[in-house]
Design an enzyme around this catalytic site. Structure first.
Site, PDB file in Angstrom:
ATOM      1  N   ASP A  67      -3.710  12.976   6.667  1.00 25.34           N
ATOM      2  CA  ASP A  67      -4.302  12.445   7.892  1.00 25.34           C
ATOM      3  C   ASP A  67      -3.625  13.015   9.132  1.00 25.34           C
ATOM      4  O   ASP A  67      -2.551  13.613   9.046  1.00 25.34           O
ATOM      5  CB  ASP A  67      -4.227  10.905   7.908  1.00 25.34           C
ATOM      6  N   ASN A 135      -0.677  -3.435   5.080  1.00 30.59           N
ATOM      7  CA  ASN A 135      -2.008  -4.026   4.842  1.00 30.59           C
ATOM      8  C   ASN A 135      -2.706  -3.400   3.635  1.00 30.59           C
ATOM      9  O   ASN A 135      -3.886  -3.649   3.415  1.00 30.59           O
ATOM     10  CB  ASN A 135      -2.883  -3.893   6.096  1.00 30.59           C
ATOM     11  N   HIS A 137      -3.183  -0.139   3.149  1.00 31.76           N
ATOM     12  CA  HIS A 137      -3.904   1.124   3.382  1.00 31.76           C
ATOM     13  C   HIS A 137      -3.246   2.301   2.653  1.00 31.76           C
ATOM     14  O   HIS A 137      -2.049   2.294   2.397  1.00 31.76           O
ATOM     15  CB  HIS A 137      -4.091   1.409   4.886  1.00 31.76           C
ATOM     16  N   GLU A 142      -8.114   1.863   6.032  1.00 33.64           N
ATOM     17  CA  GLU A 142      -7.720   0.484   6.306  1.00 33.64           C
ATOM     18  C   GLU A 142      -8.566  -0.475   5.460  1.00 33.64           C
ATOM     19  O   GLU A 142      -9.638  -0.091   4.976  1.00 33.64           O
ATOM     20  CB  GLU A 142      -7.941   0.192   7.799  1.00 33.64           C
TER      21      GLU A 142
END
Ligand code: F6R
Length: 239
Positions: A67, A135, A137, A142
């Site tokens: 990313d 979280n 991810h 996400e």
């Protein structure tokens, strides 16, 4: 999914580093999927150390990073490209011409298609390194209502911004990134994920013991044929 719990991040860095070094020694033109963040740093240290000792050469590998931020020049000290130069590329003989990054400043659709095609043309990723967000991810995928497929542009969540703002100091960090999708990640032949520290304990539990659900994107790794999860004791404490 195989889960390995070790005492600390340094031990994990050494074990995962060995997996990467063995991969490259067995197949010098391997295609490596790489991640940024704190989790892979000890692994990159180990790879650099083994390169310096003459035990491995990375000159024929092709790399794809997961990313990159949008609206941030590649040369910015906080770009993921700069992170990789500092932590791995400049410390080994990795050929920068064989390094692939998503251009977070390019037009979304064409850039995402270009990246997917480049991975395919390289023959697919042999070994993919991942971290996990608090979280759940992976990459910047996400929690969502469905698993994403291909490389795409994503609006970062408040929890991701809270985790990463520290690197930007007083300058507001980017709100968008482009990331390989869950589908792109799952195509890798082998996947190694690292989670260390207590802040990852809930996400690690959901990934390993929870149902496979896009509400914890990393849980999809339960469906991968060759995924190995390395946890330290703190990250494994709810398992
Ligand atoms: C980084 C990435 C992220 C991180 C995750 C964990 O390229 O894609 O998914 O792996 O946010 O970050 P750290 O390792 O800093 O806790």
């Amino acid at each position: 999914m195989k889960v390995i719990v070790l005492d600390n991040a340094a031990q994990i860095g050494e074990e995962v580093g060995k997996i990467f070094v063995n991969q490259v020694n067995n197949k010098p033109d391997s295609v490596l999927g790489l991640a940024t963040g704190m989790s892979p740093v000890p692994t990159y240290d180990y790879m650099a150390k083994e390169y310096a000792a003459g035990n491995v050469s990375f000159k024929n590998v092709t790399t794809f990073n997961l990313d990159e931020y949008c609206d941030l020049p590649k040369s910015d000290k906080n770009s993921f490209y700069s992170f990789m130069v500092d932590n791995l590329f400049s410390r080994t003989d990795i050929d920068l011409d064989k390094v692939n990054f998503i251009d977070g400043n390019a037009e979304e659709k064409a850039e995402c298609e270009r990246y997917e095609k480049a991975i395919e043309t390289a023959g697919g990723i042999d070994l993919q390194l991942l971290g996990i967000g608090t979280n759940g991810h992976i990459g910047f995928n996400e929690p969502a209502d469905e698993f994403t497929q291909h490389t795409y542009k994503v609006k970062l969540t408040d929890s991701t911004i809270a985790s990463n703002q520290k690197f930007f100091g007083d300058v507001p960090m980017p709100r968008y990134a482009m990331t390989m999708g869950i589908g792109s990640i799952m195509k890798a032949k082998k996947i190694v994920l690292i989670a260390t520290g207590e802040s990852k304990a809930k996400a690690a539990y959901a990934m390993v013991k929870g149902e496979v659900s896009p509400s914890c994107p990393a849980s999809v790794l339960q469906n991968h044929e060759d995924a190995v999860i390395f946890l330290d004791k703190e990250a494994a404490k709810l398992l």
